[in-house]
Design a protein around this motif. Structure first.
Motif, PDB file in Angstrom:
ATOM      1  N   VAL A   1      91.646  66.149 -39.996  1.00  0.00           N
ATOM      2  CA  VAL A   1      90.765  66.118 -38.822  1.00  0.00           C
ATOM      3  C   VAL A   1      91.285  65.159 -37.737  1.00  0.00           C
ATOM      4  O   VAL A   1      91.544  65.592 -36.617  1.00  0.00           O
ATOM      5  N   PRO A   2      91.483  63.856 -38.043  1.00  0.00           N
ATOM      6  CA  PRO A   2      91.844  62.949 -36.953  1.00  0.00           C
ATOM      7  C   PRO A   2      93.191  63.250 -36.318  1.00  0.00           C
ATOM      8  O   PRO A   2      93.315  63.160 -35.100  1.00  0.00           O
ATOM      9  N   TYR A   3      94.195  63.608 -37.128  1.00  0.00           N
ATOM     10  CA  TYR A   3      95.519  63.806 -36.529  1.00  0.00           C
ATOM     11  C   TYR A   3      95.579  65.012 -35.599  1.00  0.00           C
ATOM     12  O   TYR A   3      96.170  64.920 -34.529  1.00  0.00           O
ATOM     13  N   PRO A   4      94.981  66.153 -35.966  1.00  0.00           N
ATOM     14  CA  PRO A   4      94.938  67.230 -34.979  1.00  0.00           C
ATOM     15  C   PRO A   4      94.203  66.844 -33.692  1.00  0.00           C
ATOM     16  O   PRO A   4      94.611  67.251 -32.602  1.00  0.00           O
ATOM     17  N   ILE A   5      93.143  66.026 -33.819  1.00  0.00           N
ATOM     18  CA  ILE A   5      92.452  65.570 -32.602  1.00  0.00           C
ATOM     19  C   ILE A   5      93.416  64.757 -31.744  1.00  0.00           C
ATOM     20  O   ILE A   5      93.532  64.964 -30.533  1.00  0.00           O
TER      21      ILE A   5
ATOM     22  N   ALA B   1      93.040  57.022 -35.124  1.00  0.00           N
ATOM     23  CA  ALA B   1      93.279  58.209 -35.950  1.00  0.00           C
ATOM     24  C   ALA B   1      93.643  57.790 -37.364  1.00  0.00           C
ATOM     25  O   ALA B   1      93.156  58.339 -38.353  1.00  0.00           O
ATOM     26  N   ASN B   2      94.490  56.754 -37.446  1.00  0.00           N
ATOM     27  CA  ASN B   2      94.912  56.251 -38.741  1.00  0.00           C
ATOM     28  C   ASN B   2      93.728  55.623 -39.479  1.00  0.00           C
ATOM     29  O   ASN B   2      93.579  55.778 -40.694  1.00  0.00           O
ATOM     30  N   TYR B   3      92.864  54.951 -38.724  1.00  0.00           N
ATOM     31  CA  TYR B   3      91.656  54.345 -39.302  1.00  0.00           C
ATOM     32  C   TYR B   3      90.809  55.417 -39.973  1.00  0.00           C
ATOM     33  O   TYR B   3      90.398  55.283 -41.128  1.00  0.00           O
ATOM     34  N   PHE B   4      90.575  56.512 -39.252  1.00  0.00           N
ATOM     35  CA  PHE B   4      89.754  57.586 -39.813  1.00  0.00           C
ATOM     36  C   PHE B   4      90.434  58.244 -41.006  1.00  0.00           C
ATOM     37  O   PHE B   4      89.792  58.555 -42.007  1.00  0.00           O
ATOM     38  N   ALA B   5      91.756  58.453 -40.889  1.00  0.00           N
ATOM     39  CA  ALA B   5      92.476  59.103 -41.984  1.00  0.00           C
ATOM     40  C   ALA B   5      92.413  58.233 -43.235  1.00  0.00           C
ATOM     41  O   ALA B   5      92.266  58.740 -44.348  1.00  0.00           O
ATOM     42  N   ASP B   6      92.501  56.919 -43.057  1.00  0.00           N
ATOM     43  CA  ASP B   6      92.423  56.010 -44.196  1.00  0.00           C
ATOM     44  C   ASP B   6      91.037  56.025 -44.827  1.00  0.00           C
ATOM     45  O   ASP B   6      90.888  56.010 -46.038  1.00  0.00           O
TER      46      ASP B   6
ATOM     47  N   ASP C   1      79.829  58.222 -43.185  1.00  0.00           N
ATOM     48  CA  ASP C   1      79.235  59.391 -42.529  1.00  0.00           C
ATOM     49  C   ASP C   1      79.894  59.653 -41.171  1.00  0.00           C
ATOM     50  O   ASP C   1      79.242  59.701 -40.145  1.00  0.00           O
ATOM     51  N   PHE C   2      81.204  59.784 -41.226  1.00  0.00           N
ATOM     52  CA  PHE C   2      81.907  59.981 -39.959  1.00  0.00           C
ATOM     53  C   PHE C   2      81.591  61.360 -39.398  1.00  0.00           C
ATOM     54  O   PHE C   2      81.679  62.350 -40.114  1.00  0.00           O
ATOM     55  N   THR C   3      81.224  61.403 -38.137  1.00  0.00           N
ATOM     56  CA  THR C   3      80.993  62.702 -37.507  1.00  0.00           C
ATOM     57  C   THR C   3      82.217  63.059 -36.674  1.00  0.00           C
ATOM     58  O   THR C   3      83.025  62.199 -36.330  1.00  0.00           O
ATOM     59  N   LEU C   4      82.312  64.343 -36.382  1.00  0.00           N
ATOM     60  CA  LEU C   4      83.411  64.816 -35.538  1.00  0.00           C
ATOM     61  C   LEU C   4      83.347  64.125 -34.188  1.00  0.00           C
ATOM     62  O   LEU C   4      84.366  63.746 -33.608  1.00  0.00           O
ATOM     63  N   CYS C   5      82.093  63.977 -33.718  1.00  0.00           N
ATOM     64  CA  CYS C   5      81.887  63.372 -32.399  1.00  0.00           C
ATOM     65  C   CYS C   5      82.462  61.967 -32.351  1.00  0.00           C
ATOM     66  O   CYS C   5      83.135  61.583 -31.402  1.00  0.00           O
ATOM     67  N   GLN C   6      82.221  61.190 -33.427  1.00  0.00           N
ATOM     68  CA  GLN C   6      82.744  59.825 -33.476  1.00  0.00           C
ATOM     69  C   GLN C   6      84.266  59.835 -33.407  1.00  0.00           C
ATOM     70  O   GLN C   6      84.875  59.032 -32.707  1.00  0.00           O
TER      71      GLN C   6
END
Lengths: 294, 268
Positions: free
Chosen positions: B221-225, B209-214, B26-31
Motif C-alpha cells: 500500500v504505502p510504496y505504490p502511493i 512510506a517506510n514508517y507505514f510499511a514497517d 488502525d491505519f487508514t488509506l486516508c492517513q
C-alpha cells in the motif's frame, strides 16, 4: 595481528595505527569490501541476462510477450529506485513465504494477513527459524542481489532494446536477402553488432550500479557503510583496547576514495573496450579507426 | 475520524504543524495518502532549491572546465569528478559527519547538521557537478558558425556570452538537464535514509512510506502511493521543463525542434 600489539595502551603514533587497523573488526570491514565486489560480480551478469530477455521480449512478435516486456521496463523505470529497493525486499520475502505457506501447510485455515501481521506456519518461514545465523545473512544478501538484478535488469533491457533498434536496417535487410530466417538474422547479425551501440549505455549503467552499492546498507546487509558507521563511532577505553573519538568522517572519506578509484578505473577500462568494439564497425568511430590504420 | 479531519491533522505534519503523534494502529488509506503527501513537501523543497542554486553554480563549473586557464580548469574538473565519481549516499554520510565534527569547533556549523540545510548543501553540490558536466558537453557542441557570426557582428566578452553562447548552451543541454532534474527529485528520497536524522519524525515521503510499511508489514500500500506521488511530481517537472524548452527553441523551424527524450530514474 603484529607481535607488538599485545598491549595497545602502551603504543602510540604509527605503531598504534598499524595495530588499530589490523584488529579483527577491521578485518571484517575489509572483508565487507569483498561483499560489495561480490554483489557487483553477481549482479552485473544477472542484470545483463535479465536485460537481454527483457529486450527480446519487448521486441517479440507475440503480442502478450511484447506487452509484458514493455510494461516491465516502464514500471521499473517509472518508480523511484530507492523506494523500489525498500519495497522489493519485503515483497519478495513475503511472496516466497506465502508460496511456501500455501504448498507446505495446506491445512492452515487462518488468513496470512491478520491486521498488521503477516503470519505463516513455522515450516514456511524462509529461512527456517532454526537455521544458523549465516544462513539468514546469506539469504538476505541473495534477496538483495535479486532486487538489484531486477531493477538493473530493467534498465539494461531498455539500453539493449535501444541498441537493437540502432543496428542499421540495411544489415538486417541484407541478412534477409541471404535467406536467413528471423531467428538466424537476430542471432548472427543483430546480436554481434548491437554491443557497440549498447556499450555507452551499459557503461553508464555499470557506473550507476557501482554507485548504487551503498544502498545494500538499507537492505540490511552488513556492508561497508554499516561497518564504517559502526567502527567510526567514538569508543571509550571501557569497551575496546583502541579508544578514539568520532572518526566516522574519516571512515566515510575512505569510502569516498574507494568509490572514486573504482569508478575511475572502470572509466578507463570502458574506454578501452569501446575502442576494441568499434573496430571494423559501420560507424563513424570505426571508420576513423580504419583511416588511421590505412 | 473522517478523512477531512485526518487531512487537517496531518497535511503539514512533516513541517511540524498539526497532530504531534503519528498514527499507531488502525491505519487508514486516508492517513497513508495524507502523511506521505505531507512528506513530499520536503522532497519538493530539497529538489527545487538545490536545482535553482545548482543551476548557477553548474554554469560557472562548465565555464571553468572549458576555460584555458589551468587554475580555473583543474579545480572545476576535480570538483565534477569528485561528485560524479562517488555515490550520493556516501556523500550524504560524509557530509553529515563532516558537519558534525566541524560543529564541535565552530558553532556556525550548528544548522548544517540538520537535514534542511546540510542535506540541501550536499544535494546542491551534487547536482551542480552533474549539471556542470552536462553544460560543459553542450558548451563544446555549440556550432562553430554561431560563435563566428557573433564575432563578425562585433560581439565579444560578456555580451557574446549572454546573447549567443549561453542561450545556445542551454538549448543544447536542456533535454539532458531535464533528466538531471528528475534524478535530483528522486535523489531527495535518500536524505532521511542517510546520516541526517529526521527531527521529531518530520521526514520526507519515503520516510513516512517506510514508517507505514514497517508498522503494517504490508509494503503493497504505502510504496505504490509513494510511487504515484513521485510520478505526478515527475510529470510536473517534465511539463515545466518542456515549457522552458519550447521557449528556448522558439526561433527554430518546427521540424528542427528537439524533443525531450526521457531517460528516467537511475540512481547516482
Amino acid at each position: 595481528m603484529f607481535s607488538y600489539c599485545t598491549d595497545p595502551s602502551t603504543l602510540s603514533g604509527l605503531t598504534w595505527l598499524s595495530c588499530y587497523l589490523t584488529t579483527g573488526k577491521h578485518m571484517a570491514f575489509y572483508l565487507s569490501f569483498g561483499t560489495v565486489l561480490l554483489l557487483l560480480a553477481i549482479t552485473a551478469p544477472t542484470a545483463l541476462l535479465f536485460g537481454y530477455f527483457g529486450a527480446t521480449a519487448a521486441r517479440s512478435q507475440i503480442a502478450p510477450l511484447r506487452w509484458i516486456g514493455k510494461t516491465c521496463i516502464a514500471i521499473v523505470r517509472g518508480v523511484p529506485d530507492i523506494a523500489f529497493f525498500l519495497f522489493f525486499v519485503i515483497a519478495l520475502d513475503q511472496a516466497i513465504e506465502w508460496t511456501r505457506h500455501k504448498l507446505l501447510c495446506p491445512e492452515w485455515t487462518e488468513p496470512v494477513r491478520q491486521g498488521n501481521d503477516f503470519v505463516v506456519c513455522a515450516a514456511a518461514k524462509m529461512p527456517l527459524g532454526t537455521a544458523p545465523q549465516w544462513v539468514h545473512e546469506t539469504y538476505g544478501f541473495f534477496l538483495a542481489i535479486f532486487t538489484f538484478a531486477i531493477v538493473f535488469g530493467a534498465f539494461a533491457a531498455n539500453v539493449l532494446f535501444g541498441a537493437m533498434r540502432a543496428v542499421p536496417r540495411a544489415q538486417m535487410e541484407t541478412a534477409e536477402a541471404y535467406g536467413m530466417t528471423r531467428k538466424q538474422a537476430f542471432r548472427r547479425i543483430m546480436v554481434p553488432q548491437m554491443w557497440v551501440y549498447a556499450l555507452p549505455g551499459l557503461g553508464n549503467l555499470w557506473m550507476v550500479l557501482i554507485k548504487a552499492t551503498p544502498l545494500l546498507f538499507l537492505l540490511g546487509v552488513e556492508d561497508i557503510v554499516y561497518w564504517a558507521r559502526e567502527m567510526g563511532g567514538s569508543k571509550t577505553a571501557k569497551f575496546t583496547d583502541y579508544p578514539h573519538g568520532d572518526w566516522r568522517m574519516w571512515y566515510f572519506l575512505a569510502l569516498l576514495v574507494f568509490y572514486l578509484a573504482f569508478t575511475r578505473v572502470s572509466e578507463i577500462f570502458l574506454e578501452r573496450t569501446m575502442k576494441r568494439l568499434t573496430k571494423g564497425q559501420a560507424t563513424t568511430g570505426g571508420e576513423a579507426q580504419r583511416k588511421v590504420a590505412a | 475520524m473522517s478523512c477531512w479531519q485526518t487531512i487537517q491533522d496531518y497535511a503539514l505534519r512533516s513541517v511540524g504543524y498539526g497532530e504531534r503523534l503519528l498514527p499507531r494502529d488502525d491505519f487508514t488509506l486516508c492517513q497513508q495518502f495524507t502523511l506521505i503527501g505531507s512528506g513530499m513537501i520536503w522532497n519538493v523543497y530539497f529538489g527545487v532549491l538545490a536545482l535553482i542554486a545548482g543551476f548557477f553554480f553548474a554554469t560557472a563549473l562548465a565555464l571553468g572546465k572549458g576555460s584555458r586557464n589551468v587554475w580555473l580548469r583543474k579545480p572545476a574538473e576535480w570538483f565534477i569528478f569528485l561528485f560524479r565519481g562517488s555515490p550520493l549516499f556516501v556523500q550524504f554520510f560524509f557530509g553529515y559527519f563532516l558537519f558534525l565534527s566541524l560543529k564541535q569547533h565552530y558553532a556556525f556549523f550548528e544548522p548544517f547538521t540538520a537535514a534542511w540545510l546540510g542535506a540541501l548543501v550536499v544535494l546542491f553540490l551534487n547536482t551542480a557537478a552533474y549539471s556542470g558536466e552536462i553544460f560543459y558537453g553542450a558548451l563544446r557542441s555549440i556550432p562553430k558558425g554561431d560563435v563566428e557570426s557573433a564575432d563578425a557582428y562585433g560581439f565579444s566578452g560578456w555580451p557574446r556570452f549572454k546573447k549567443i553562447v549561453w542561450p545556445t548552451m542551454l538549448r543544447l543541454a536542456w533535454p539532458a538537464y531535464t533528466n538531471e532534474a528528475i534524478f535530483l527529485f528522486h535523489a531527495t528520497a535518500l536524505v532521511f535514509f542517510s546520516g541526517f536524522p529526521a527531527w521529531q519524525q518530520r521526514g520526507d515521503a519515503l520516510y513516512y512510506a517506510n514508517y507505514f510499511a514497517d508498522k503494517t508489514f504490508n509494503p503493497f500500500v504505502p510504496y505504490p502511493i509513494l510511487a504515484m506521488y513521485f510520478i505526478i511530481l515527475t510529470l510536473i517537472v517534465v511539463s515545466i521543463f518542456g515549457l522552458i524548452n519550447a521557449r528556448l527553441n522558439k526561433h527554430l523551424p518546427q521540424e528542427v525542434k528537439r524533443k525531450i527524450k526521457l531517460r528516467m530514474n537511475l540512481i547516482r
